[in-house]
Design a protein around this motif. Structure first.
Motif, PDB file in Angstrom:
ATOM      1  N   ALA A 175       0.819  -1.207   0.000  1.00 12.85           N
ATOM      2  CA  ALA A 175       0.000   0.000   0.000  1.00 12.85           C
ATOM      3  C   ALA A 175       0.856   1.262   0.000  1.00 12.85           C
ATOM      4  O   ALA A 175       0.491   2.272  -0.614  1.00 12.85           O
ATOM      5  N   ALA A 176       2.015   1.213   0.670  1.00 14.31           N
ATOM      6  CA  ALA A 176       2.902   2.375   0.759  1.00 14.31           C
ATOM      7  C   ALA A 176       3.879   2.473  -0.406  1.00 14.31           C
ATOM      8  O   ALA A 176       4.647   3.434  -0.484  1.00 14.31           O
ATOM      9  N   GLY A 177       3.873   1.462  -1.293  1.00 16.50           N
ATOM     10  CA  GLY A 177       4.770   1.498  -2.437  1.00 16.50           C
ATOM     11  C   GLY A 177       6.176   1.006  -2.153  1.00 16.50           C
ATOM     12  O   GLY A 177       7.064   1.130  -3.006  1.00 16.50           O
ATOM     13  N   ARG A 178       6.394   0.437  -0.979  1.00 16.71           N
ATOM     14  CA  ARG A 178       7.728  -0.086  -0.659  1.00 16.71           C
ATOM     15  C   ARG A 178       7.991  -1.423  -1.330  1.00 16.71           C
ATOM     16  O   ARG A 178       9.143  -1.779  -1.594  1.00 16.71           O
ATOM     17  N   LEU A 179       6.938  -2.195  -1.581  1.00 16.14           N
ATOM     18  CA  LEU A 179       7.050  -3.481  -2.260  1.00 16.14           C
ATOM     19  C   LEU A 179       6.009  -3.553  -3.378  1.00 16.14           C
ATOM     20  O   LEU A 179       4.940  -2.946  -3.289  1.00 16.14           O
ATOM     21  N   LEU A 180       6.335  -4.361  -4.376  1.00 17.50           N
ATOM     22  CA  LEU A 180       5.469  -4.545  -5.535  1.00 17.50           C
ATOM     23  C   LEU A 180       5.180  -6.020  -5.721  1.00 17.50           C
ATOM     24  O   LEU A 180       6.087  -6.857  -5.606  1.00 17.50           O
ATOM     25  N   ASN A 181       3.926  -6.349  -5.994  1.00 19.02           N
ATOM     26  CA  ASN A 181       3.555  -7.729  -6.311  1.00 19.02           C
ATOM     27  C   ASN A 181       3.965  -8.005  -7.752  1.00 19.02           C
ATOM     28  O   ASN A 181       3.361  -7.473  -8.689  1.00 19.02           O
ATOM     29  N   LEU A 182       4.986  -8.828  -7.934  1.00 18.82           N
ATOM     30  CA  LEU A 182       5.512  -9.081  -9.272  1.00 18.82           C
ATOM     31  C   LEU A 182       4.606  -9.988 -10.095  1.00 18.82           C
ATOM     32  O   LEU A 182       4.710 -10.002 -11.326  1.00 18.82           O
ATOM     33  N   LEU A 183       3.744 -10.761  -9.424  1.00 19.12           N
ATOM     34  CA  LEU A 183       2.875 -11.709 -10.125  1.00 19.12           C
ATOM     35  C   LEU A 183       1.433 -11.553  -9.650  1.00 19.12           C
ATOM     36  O   LEU A 183       0.876 -12.450  -8.992  1.00 19.12           O
ATOM     37  N   PRO A 184       0.790 -10.436  -9.958  1.00 20.46           N
ATOM     38  CA  PRO A 184      -0.564 -10.197  -9.446  1.00 20.46           C
ATOM     39  C   PRO A 184      -1.601 -11.174  -9.972  1.00 20.46           C
ATOM     40  O   PRO A 184      -2.670 -11.323  -9.362  1.00 20.46           O
ATOM     41  N   ASP A 185      -1.316 -11.841 -11.083  1.00 19.31           N
ATOM     42  CA  ASP A 185      -2.275 -12.787 -11.659  1.00 19.31           C
ATOM     43  C   ASP A 185      -2.007 -14.231 -11.241  1.00 19.31           C
ATOM     44  O   ASP A 185      -2.672 -15.148 -11.739  1.00 19.31           O
ATOM     45  N   TRP A 186      -1.055 -14.423 -10.331  1.00 17.67           N
ATOM     46  CA  TRP A 186      -0.663 -15.773  -9.933  1.00 17.67           C
ATOM     47  C   TRP A 186      -0.614 -15.886  -8.417  1.00 17.67           C
ATOM     48  O   TRP A 186      -0.506 -14.889  -7.696  1.00 17.67           O
ATOM     49  N   GLU A 187      -0.674 -17.128  -7.931  1.00 20.76           N
ATOM     50  CA  GLU A 187      -0.444 -17.412  -6.520  1.00 20.76           C
ATOM     51  C   GLU A 187       0.343 -18.708  -6.400  1.00 20.76           C
ATOM     52  O   GLU A 187       0.346 -19.541  -7.318  1.00 20.76           O
TER      53      GLU A 187
END
Length: 223
Positions: A175-187
């Motif tokens: 939420a704060a932009g410190r980390l990014l989900n590299l695979l938003p379409d996967w789990e």
């Protein structure tokens, strides 16, 4: 059966009274630090008469033998002597301080990986695409390994690589932009399932303190 029903009714009548006594709680470290501790602080403000004892561990705990009132665990098969209350569903994803977002998990092979107890081994991990349940197997090696997920998340924040973590561990960072989900379409599916459950003893055995805590946690984190 009649005695158990009478005992349950008596306990429920007493729940309107101020809670007192001790409450022994065990939880996984990642869930404890990221989610549970703020809720325990609120519970302590609401019920100052309850003294809490916390045990952060990854091992399975025998509630009866170790005198534990509530255990927060990820499990598909709770012990038959326990009552299980689901409190939080989650997904495991790949998070890093910098992108780009990847089209599929194969792209992780070109990134330094921060692995939980990964050592120098190569780990075959099967990912699932959320849209159509497509599965793909990717072999990953660790750049840095540790036995503590919070350490790996901190290293990811500092740009040291990609950490595989439950979304509840990195919610604030994303939420704060410190980390990014590299695979938003996967789990990344895990064998024990994708739901944190609160385990207690049956209603006629579990104390009012345990039931009150589980009820509050489920309400705060639900549905």
């Amino acid at each position: 059966m009649h005695e158990a029903a009478d005992a349950a009714r008596m306990v429920l009548r007493k729940e309107g009274d101020a809670l007192q006594g001790r409450l022994r709680i065990t939880t996984m470290r990642a869930f404890g630090h990221s989610v549970l501790v703020p809720l325990l602080a609120d519970f302590g403000h609401e019920h100052p008469g309850v003294a809490m004892e916390l045990l952060f561990t990854e091992r399975r705990v025998d509630l009866i033998r170790e005198g534990v009132d509530v255990a927060f665990r990820v499990t598909r098969k709770p012990h038959e002597d326990c009552v299980a209350q689901p409190v939080l569903r989650f997904r495991v994803g790949a998070y890093a301080a910098v992108g780009p977002v990847l089209p599929d998990p194969q792209g992780l092979q070109a990134r330094p990986m921060l692995m939980l107890e990964g050592g120098a081994q190569t780990w075959p991990l099967q990912w699932r695409r959320l849209q159509d349940d497509h599965r793909t197997l990717v072999e990953l090696s660790s750049h840095i390994s540790a036995d503590n997920l919070e350490v790996l998340v901190e290293l990811a924040r500092r740009g040291q690589g990609v950490v595989l973590a439950p979304d509840f561990c990195v919610r604030d960072d994303v939420a704060a932009g410190r980390l990014l989900n590299l695979l938003p379409d996967w789990e990344l599916p895990i064998a024990e399932g994708h739901c944190v459950q609160a385990l207690t003893l049956p209603v006629h055995t579990a104390g009012a303190n345990a039931r009150a805590l589980v009820r509050m946690v489920a309400q705060r984190l639900g549905p």
